[in-house]
Design an enzyme around this catalytic site. Structure first.
Site, PDB file in Angstrom:
ATOM      1  N   THR A 136       0.679  -1.257  -0.097  1.00 53.88           N
ATOM      2  CA  THR A 136       0.070  -0.011   0.024  1.00 53.88           C
ATOM      3  C   THR A 136       0.856   1.336  -0.089  1.00 53.88           C
ATOM      4  O   THR A 136       0.234   2.452   0.155  1.00 53.88           O
ATOM      5  CB  THR A 136      -0.761  -0.009   1.166  1.00 53.88           C
ATOM      6  OG1 THR A 136      -0.149  -0.265   2.191  1.00 53.88           O
ATOM      7  CG2 THR A 136      -2.135  -1.175   1.150  1.00 53.88           C
ATOM      8  N   GLU A 137       2.178   1.094  -0.098  1.00 53.65           N
ATOM      9  CA  GLU A 137       2.940   2.246  -0.085  1.00 53.65           C
ATOM     10  C   GLU A 137       2.703   3.499  -0.911  1.00 53.65           C
ATOM     11  O   GLU A 137       2.808   4.459  -0.659  1.00 53.65           O
ATOM     12  CB  GLU A 137       4.330   1.817  -0.100  1.00 53.65           C
ATOM     13  CG  GLU A 137       5.116   1.052   1.100  1.00 53.65           C
ATOM     14  CD  GLU A 137       4.749  -0.556   0.913  1.00 53.65           C
ATOM     15  OE1 GLU A 137       5.515  -1.281   1.515  1.00 53.65           O
ATOM     16  OE2 GLU A 137       3.975  -0.886  -0.052  1.00 53.65           O
ATOM     17  N   VAL A 138       2.498   3.147  -2.222  1.00 54.77           N
ATOM     18  CA  VAL A 138       2.250   4.088  -3.252  1.00 54.77           C
ATOM     19  C   VAL A 138       1.257   5.012  -2.938  1.00 54.77           C
ATOM     20  O   VAL A 138       1.161   6.398  -3.324  1.00 54.77           O
ATOM     21  CB  VAL A 138       2.134   3.468  -4.685  1.00 54.77           C
ATOM     22  CG1 VAL A 138       3.334   2.778  -5.246  1.00 54.77           C
ATOM     23  CG2 VAL A 138       0.825   2.638  -4.731  1.00 54.77           C
ATOM     24  N   ARG A 139       0.126   4.520  -2.091  1.00 55.13           N
ATOM     25  CA  ARG A 139      -1.104   5.155  -1.702  1.00 55.13           C
ATOM     26  C   ARG A 139      -0.637   6.429  -0.536  1.00 55.13           C
ATOM     27  O   ARG A 139      -1.674   7.414  -0.500  1.00 55.13           O
ATOM     28  CB  ARG A 139      -2.091   4.346  -1.301  1.00 55.13           C
ATOM     29  CG  ARG A 139      -2.438   3.434  -2.574  1.00 55.13           C
ATOM     30  CD  ARG A 139      -3.829   2.795  -2.343  1.00 55.13           C
ATOM     31  NE  ARG A 139      -4.254   2.055  -3.607  1.00 55.13           N
ATOM     32  CZ  ARG A 139      -5.353   1.454  -3.761  1.00 55.13           C
ATOM     33  NH1 ARG A 139      -6.258   1.337  -2.828  1.00 55.13           N
ATOM     34  NH2 ARG A 139      -5.496   0.494  -4.896  1.00 55.13           N
ATOM     35  N   ILE A 140       0.279   6.196  -0.035  1.00 55.33           N
ATOM     36  CA  ILE A 140       0.939   7.515   0.642  1.00 55.33           C
ATOM     37  C   ILE A 140       2.167   8.107   0.326  1.00 55.33           C
ATOM     38  O   ILE A 140       2.710   8.833   0.898  1.00 55.33           O
ATOM     39  CB  ILE A 140       1.037   6.934   2.314  1.00 55.33           C
ATOM     40  CG1 ILE A 140       2.182   5.857   2.273  1.00 55.33           C
ATOM     41  CG2 ILE A 140      -0.132   6.607   2.758  1.00 55.33           C
ATOM     42  CD1 ILE A 140       2.894   5.580   3.535  1.00 55.33           C
TER      43      ILE A 140
END
Length: 259
Positions: free
Chosen positions: A134-138
């Protein structure tokens, strides 16, 4: 995140040669705070250094195995003199451990939590768990954990999962190779017990060598791989462990490490 948890960030228990390390910050979704990573690193070293431990099981309290980076602690900054262990060190310790590390994952894995699951030699996962890079979403990327995840993923799957940040079911995580086995949530302890029993049937030095093969052979040229594995094979066949194992095989008895 929930209220602060009390007690050590990870718990350590040993029973019948199995060291169980439990991520014990469910109120914080077992996020990778400096405190939790430090405690996990200490307990991994403790298990590896204990000659009575044959297998390490990594598990968790609460509904989430690990939510990834602790964004709150990052925002505050790390107080004090700094941790003894970081995520790179913890993942390296799991990969280099001569003792098998089994993941018992009954809850969700996000971000760095996926890295922990992927670093384990064998991961058994409840079918109710979800996974996600989920890193890209932050606004960041799964940089450090890519080192342990990419060797298990096809390029197409890696690009899809890294780029979309999509949360996937446990069955898909097994399908793409991040974890080994998905079982009904109520059967996870039985399934982990079966895996541990199979590992305990192997010689300790043989298990360590088997991990080395998986780690090193793909990185070597064919000639270097044959040279290194021939030397390793000769060393293993000359060992006291192999002599005891072959004697037990001939006598149809259990080898000494399996009793």
């Amino acid at each position: 995140m929930g209220e602060p948890d009390e007690g050590p960030a990870t718990r350590y228990d040993v029973d019948a040669g199995v060291a169980t390390i439990t991520l014990a910050r469910p109120g914080n979704a077992n996020a990778l705070s400096a405190e939790l990573v430090d405690s996990l690193g200490d307990n991994l070293e403790r298990a590896i250094g204990d000659e009575n431990v044959r297998v390490v099981v990594l598990t968790h309290d609460g509904r989430t195995f690990c939510a990834g980076a602790d964004l709150k602690s990052r925002a505050k900054g790390a107080p004090g003199s700094g941790p003894r262990h970081d995520l790179v060190g913890v993942l390296t310790t799991i990969l280099d451990s001569p003792k098998p590390v089994v993941g018992r994952i009954a809850g969700h894995c996000m971000g760095g939590g996926v890295g922990l699951a992927a670093a384990c030699d064998i991961s058994v996962v409840a079918d109710t768990a979800k996974f996600g890079f989920t890193e890209v979403r932050i606004g960041v990327a799964p940089a450090i954990i890519s080192v342990v995840c990419l060797p298990k993923l096809r390029r197409a799957d890696a690009l899809e999962l890294f780029l979309t940040g999509e949360r996937i079911e446990a069955a898909r995580a097994a399908e793409v190779g991040l974890v080994n086995q998905v079982v009904p949530a109520g059967a996870i302890d039985t399934a982990v017990g079966e895996v541990v029993a199979k590992l305990r049937a192997g010689g300790p030095n043989a298990l360590a060598a088997a991990k080395q093969l998986v780690a090193r052979v793909p990185e070597l040229s064919r000639a270097d791989a044959f040279a290194w594995t021939a030397e390793l094979s000769a060393t293993l066949f000359r060992s006291e462990e192999a002599a005891a194992g072959m004697a037990a095989f001939r006598d149809r008895t259990a080898p000494p490490w399996a009793t």
